[in-house]
Every structure is written in C-alpha cells, then in structure tokens.
Design an enzyme around this catalytic site. Sequence first.
Site, PDB file in Angstrom:
ATOM      1  N   GLY A 301      -2.793   1.505  -3.150  1.00  0.00           N
ATOM      2  CA  GLY A 301      -3.879   2.421  -2.834  1.00  0.00           C
ATOM      3  C   GLY A 301      -3.494   3.322  -1.670  1.00  0.00           C
ATOM      4  O   GLY A 301      -3.536   4.528  -1.775  1.00  0.00           O
ATOM      5  N   ILE A 527      -4.965  -4.970  -2.540  1.00  0.00           N
ATOM      6  CA  ILE A 527      -4.409  -3.712  -3.046  1.00  0.00           C
ATOM      7  C   ILE A 527      -2.894  -3.790  -3.183  1.00  0.00           C
ATOM      8  O   ILE A 527      -2.227  -2.766  -3.319  1.00  0.00           O
ATOM      9  CB  ILE A 527      -4.848  -2.526  -2.169  1.00  0.00           C
ATOM     10  CG1 ILE A 527      -4.298  -2.616  -0.742  1.00  0.00           C
ATOM     11  CG2 ILE A 527      -6.374  -2.457  -2.110  1.00  0.00           C
ATOM     12  CD1 ILE A 527      -4.658  -1.391   0.120  1.00  0.00           C
ATOM     13  N   GLN A 698       5.126  -5.755   3.835  1.00  0.00           N
ATOM     14  CA  GLN A 698       4.276  -4.642   4.261  1.00  0.00           C
ATOM     15  C   GLN A 698       5.028  -3.705   5.204  1.00  0.00           C
ATOM     16  O   GLN A 698       4.953  -2.484   5.089  1.00  0.00           O
ATOM     17  CB  GLN A 698       3.033  -5.182   4.984  1.00  0.00           C
ATOM     18  CG  GLN A 698       1.985  -5.731   4.061  1.00  0.00           C
ATOM     19  CD  GLN A 698       1.432  -4.647   3.185  1.00  0.00           C
ATOM     20  OE1 GLN A 698       0.779  -3.723   3.644  1.00  0.00           O
ATOM     21  NE2 GLN A 698       1.727  -4.714   1.914  1.00  0.00           N
ATOM     22  N   VAL A 763      -1.198  -5.971   9.470  1.00  0.00           N
ATOM     23  CA  VAL A 763       0.113  -5.317   9.439  1.00  0.00           C
ATOM     24  C   VAL A 763       0.215  -4.199   8.400  1.00  0.00           C
ATOM     25  O   VAL A 763       1.286  -3.667   8.164  1.00  0.00           O
ATOM     26  CB  VAL A 763       1.248  -6.332   9.171  1.00  0.00           C
ATOM     27  CG1 VAL A 763       1.362  -7.323  10.303  1.00  0.00           C
ATOM     28  CG2 VAL A 763       1.051  -7.046   7.836  1.00  0.00           C
ATOM     29  N   GLU A 765      -0.591  -1.056   8.250  1.00  0.00           N
ATOM     30  CA  GLU A 765      -0.279   0.336   8.597  1.00  0.00           C
ATOM     31  C   GLU A 765       0.787   0.481   9.676  1.00  0.00           C
ATOM     32  O   GLU A 765       1.494   1.484   9.725  1.00  0.00           O
ATOM     33  CB  GLU A 765      -1.553   1.083   9.051  1.00  0.00           C
ATOM     34  CG  GLU A 765      -2.791   0.475   8.449  1.00  0.00           C
ATOM     35  CD  GLU A 765      -3.787   1.423   7.806  1.00  0.00           C
ATOM     36  OE1 GLU A 765      -3.532   2.611   7.668  1.00  0.00           O
ATOM     37  OE2 GLU A 765      -4.851   0.916   7.428  1.00  0.00           O
TER      38      GLU A 765
END
Length: 799
Positions: A301, A527, A698, A763, A765
Amino acid sequence: MASEINRRDVLGGAALVGAAGVGRLLPGDGPRSVGTALAQENRASTPMASVTPHIGTPTSRVDGRAKVTGWARYAAEHIPSGLALGPGLAQGFVVTSDIARGRLARIDPSDALRAAGVIDVLTHENRLPMPDSDKAYQDDVAPAGSPFRPLYDDRIKFSGQPIALVVAEDWETARFAASLVHVEYETEAHVTDIYRQRDKAVALKEPPSPAEAPFFPPKPRGSPEAAFAAAVVRHEGEYYVPIEHHNPMEPFASTALFEPGGKLTIFEKTQGVQNVQRYVTSVLAMKPDEVRVMSPYMGGGFGSGLRPQFQVLLAAMAARKLQRSVRVVLTRQQMYALGYRPAMIQRIGVGANAGGTLDAMLHEAVTVTSQFEDFHRQETGWSGLLYTCPNAKYTHKLAHLDLATSCDMRAPSAATGVYALECAMDELAVALKLDPVELRLRCYSDRDQNTGQPYSSKALRDCYRQGAEAFGWAKRSPGPRSMRDGMELVGWGMATGVWEALQMPIAVRVTLSANGHAEVACATSDIGTGTYTIMTQVAADRLGLPLDAVSIKLGDSTLPQSPVEGGSWIAASVSNGIVTTCEAVRAELLRLARAVPNSPLANAAPDDVTFVDGKLVSRRDPSSAVSIADAMRNGGINPIVEERPTTFPHDGAHAHNTHSAVFAEVKVDEQLGVVRVTRLVNAVAAGRILNPKTAASQIMGGVVWGIGMALHEETLVDHVFGRIMNANIAEYHVPVNADVGDIKVIFVDEPDAIVNPLGVKGVGEIGIVGVAAAIANAVYHATGRRVRDLPITLDKVMA
Ligand code: MOS
C-alpha cells in the site's frame, strides 16, 4: 554493554545472511543462537518479562505459506460463493478523462451498450443518488477541502479522472466497450507545473485545530534571519523532489458481492477496512450492517490505500444498481490517478558559528496538491526537531494544480523534508571542513527542538557509531574525487533519518479455547509488513502458547476497531492492544486456576504466575502449575472471550521518535555518469524490535525505495495536456535487482519504558528516511558535483 551491542550488530547481519551482493530477499531464520540471545536480551530489559521467547526472535511470516501457494486471495481474486446467488460476477472497467480540466459536454454510451455482453454503463447521468455535502465523502484521513466524487457531475478535475464505468459479463468485453464510450469535452485552461504555480502558492497559516498542528509548520524560534546573516559559515540551497507514485504490486481492485436484500461484502485493496466501510455507507446512504469490507491480504500500500479509492465506490454503486456482484480492477496506468507523493521545492539555509555548531535554520517548502483538497504534511518540521539550533524559521506553501490530490507515501514529509535537510547539512559540513558525522554529533540534541521535550528514548548516537563501524566510515578520505576503483569514482555519504513513534486507539478480541488455541481478532490490516506474524508472536508470548496455537483474524470491518494501517503505528498499537486484552484473559485464567481443587496456585496473585507451555506456572516454584485446559474445564468455561479497547494517552512530556543513520557507497562511471549504489548500511533505533526478520525486511524495502528516490523515480507530466506521460512501470523507473547492492540493516538496542508497555516504536517508514540524502551526498563525494534535483540521473551528473 559492548557485547550486547555486538549481539545486536550480529543480529542485523544474521538476519541478512546470504544477502550480501544481491541483498534483498531475506533467507530463512538466522542462526537459532542469535534469536535466543536477542530474546534473552529482551527479557532482561523489560520488567513485564514474558517467558516464552517469541517477541524479539526472528520469525518467518505465519502467512508466508498461504501467500506462496496462492491460497491467500487478494481483492480481485474473490469469487461469489453462497453469499451471492443469482447471476455471476460482472466486471467493471473504468473510463477515464483525457483532459485535465473542464466539463463533459456529452458522454454517449450507446455504442458501448450495443456490444455483446455489456450490461450497463454508469455515468453521472444515470448513477445512483449521491449526497451533496463534502462531509459525506470525507474519510477518516481526508485532508481539508472538498473530496473528489466519482461520477457525481460533469466537472473534470484531473486527467485520468473516472467518468464512466462499463459493466460487462467479462473483463475483456468491459475493457473493449470502454473504448466505445464517446466523450466530448469543454476544456478549460489547466496548470500542472509546480514551477509555474510557485508564485501563486498559498502559505499555510495557523492550524485550524490543535489536532492538525502536526501538519503545519512549527513555530519559529530565536531571531532566525539575524542569526543567519551573522553566521560564520552559511549554506543556502534549493532542493527538488518530483512527483512519485507508490506502484504497489497488487492493483487496486474491489470485488463487491451482492446479497439478496442488498447487503454488500466488498473484498477490497485497502489499508483500512473500517475507513472504507464508513465511506461506502456514507456515500451510498446505507446502514452500517449493510456493508462489510474485507481485506485479509494486501499486496503493498505504502500510503496509496489509506483513503478509499474511487474503484470501490464504482463497484459498490454498480452492484447496488444492477443488483448483482461486480468487480472493478484498475489497470496500472489508471492507478496513476489515485494520488502521489507531492512534488516539492525546498529552500534551506543553514548557518553555523565558529565552533561548528548550528546557529540558524531557515526551511521553506512548496508542495503540490489538487485544486479541491489541501493535502500537506510537515516537511519542515523535521529540520526544526532534529538538531540543536537556537534560531529557526519555517514556511510551507501549497501549490494547487489540476491533478488528483497528493497523498501519503512512505514516510510522508520525512522522506522528502529530511532529504533536503540532510543534503544541506552535508554541504555545511563541507563548508566547515568537518566530517559529516562529526557535524551531526556536535548538533546532537537530546530534546525535540520544536517542543523542548526530552525523548522517551533516542539511541541515535549508537546508530552513528554502529553504522559507521559496520560501513568502515573511518577509512573515508574527505575530499571529493579522492577515492577511486578503476574507471569508477567512489563516494561515501551519510545522512540521519527520523520518523515518529505513533500509536492509535485500537481494540483487540482474544478467544481462548480449552484445547489451548487462541484466536486474536482486530480490524487492522496487514499490508505486507508482517502484522499477522507480530500479532501471533505477542499473543503466544502473553498466553504461554506455541506460535501455531495462535490464529489471527484481521482485515474485516466487523472485527474490533482499528485505525488505518499507516504512520508506522500499527505494530505499537496492536501489540500493546494484545497485551492489554491478554491481561484480562490471564486474570480470568488465574481466577479459574485458583479454583481448581487443591490448586497449587490457590493463593497466587497475578504477579506470582507466568504463562508457559499452555500452563500457569508459579514464579517461585516452577513445579506448581495448572494447565489452561484444567483450569477452564474445572470452571466450566470454554472459550474465554475478552475484548478490550486500548488507548495510548501521550504523557505530554516526551517526544516519541525513531532514528537512523544511513551510510552509502556509490560508484560513478566517470565517462558515462552512471551511478551505482554498491553498499549501504542503515542503523536503526526503533525501540523494541518485535520480529527482527520482518523488521529488517521493512528497512530493506525502505532502503530500496530510497535508492529509487535518489536515482530513478519521477512521475513526468506533459504540461501541455496535463497528463502523466510515464504511467507504467516500464517508463516510471523503480530499482531492479541490478540497481541494488549490498544492504546491511542494524537494529541498535533502544529500551524504552515510556513510549508504551512493550517499548515498540514501529519500523514501516524509518527505513527510507535519509537514504536519498546519503546517496546524493555520496555522489557529491565521488564526483564533486552537487545534484540537488532528484532523481540524480546521469545527464545531471555529467552536465
Ligand atoms: Mo503510510 S505512507 O502512513 O501508509
């Protein structure tokens, strides 16, 4: 302490074993000893220690098998079952506007309707009734303004705007018939160029409410202009970030299953099922129980799915109008009309005193939004927050263009604002003849400079130290063009990253059966970040169960309340929500265990017991135990069901942030200007890491995106037509395997007893923030050329 840091450092490496050189995909779990070491470390550093070791252990995705076998169905893959009787699934194809601004003079669907297999063509002329107030269209995360209303009237507000939906028995027919819809426009003059609108950009003033203050420029401090004028060393520069698009792998799609009586179950690509559910019921004037929105899996997303997108309203409206199930899938090209990272022009002035510390900071941003909504975030706030600087001033202007409204995209405002800040800091370090890390250490702040509050935790110094050490920064020769590898110039650059540690109200339901199975339910999304897995880990730890005794239900609007999955806030919110609810389950279990005949825990208080291997065990005497099964059977209760809302009252006294230090190596072909990112270390301080494996994933994803931001990504608009020219992944360049070198992720130890009970900060972003700046700074170090306009393409390097 040193050994602890080493273990963490090893962990960063271990999670990425095998990634060197190609480093993107994570291999299987790291060595078991690593996970165990970390789990012990986590236990040692928390007072609410759990005994089973799932939290902090690198854990493969619990939904991994479902995804790789294709068992997991995405929004466009659901088919009507017993839910939807009557005719099968109809397929919708969206007709979009060719012009950027004006009105529909005529739209004639008659040829399309004559095509065999076409069921209907929805336009503004035959749509279902829609409300006239903006409020009815404002979703949970809508910016101020008048939201776009698909098929509402004849107005054209941006190129790519949906103007009709062709519904047919199959998708190919719908797509073909869409080409038969005849459209005549009355065009009006449009503007899509930020540089043309720059002088007309509107300055953001006071936030209309305290809740919106985080999206407005921080207040000035000191005497910024005077301090800048008096600074011993000054740097002023203008930096540009173009429009970028999210390009998630999964296309936006909605499958609206129609039930006799009119209820809809919508399988939807979204980061917030309840947000979409409220939006659809509001716009179509339906009752809450008439719409159920499901999104059990999502193929990415990155912010593009925070707001309900137009295809869901078109699918729902068509299903209601035609009284049958309808699916609408957008093409890649159509997804370029959904929202984007706003282009921005930033001017930064930084002034230092003779001692090489910051004295003045001036940061202006101009960002892009549509003509009808004012989307903005706080690009300049990061410059205000991060470094000690007594004099500072910020302005933010909005340029209104005839495009769709801009929106959040991974680390919105930080990816871009920190890019400009960290390039400016690098330029200041050059002017001061200081090592860039040294400059940042001299300006290091233990307080949020905007608010004066201390941080709940801030291990950024450890990020600098461990990142520099892992990278080999000490071997850097400071002068530009001073390092070389054959035909290539070598550059080493670094930057700081910062993001917020946010958390939102959330509710979790836990259903524990006497057979030792727990179901954890919450309307949150996964997501692709690993939410299923961390939820499983936390619940298993709190209830003393193995991972496979826990199942997760999420992505269903009928489940307990959740905010949209965004802002990096879900890991903290849902994991602490699970802790809260599990406390209630544990209390009930203890009540039952105490009542067992001759219970060895008859006098046990909550703090006296732990939950291990399906048992309640005395902390004082591990041989004193009652199994969950015995306790529940004896009490005649099966299952135990508890649901708790959890809020996270900000203590009002601390700033909550994550930080990172990014070190990048580039090699630049001196004759061709081709830039390669050969190595990158990202050292991250983000509180407790629930799952080092998915968390590292991530961060790596953020790093790859940062490489794209630095070198490749740019949405190109033809300003004559007001139309996006490269609305496809062939011409909108994203990094491919060959563009990505060795990535090393380090999580530094950052205990935090203030931010929330588990000390989790999120974590999602932080991994992208600082990456583009570190690469841009490395390109300068390699070549002596400062490219301030992203992306850094070879024409700019060679210019
Ligand atoms: Mo994130 S840009 O809040 O999905």
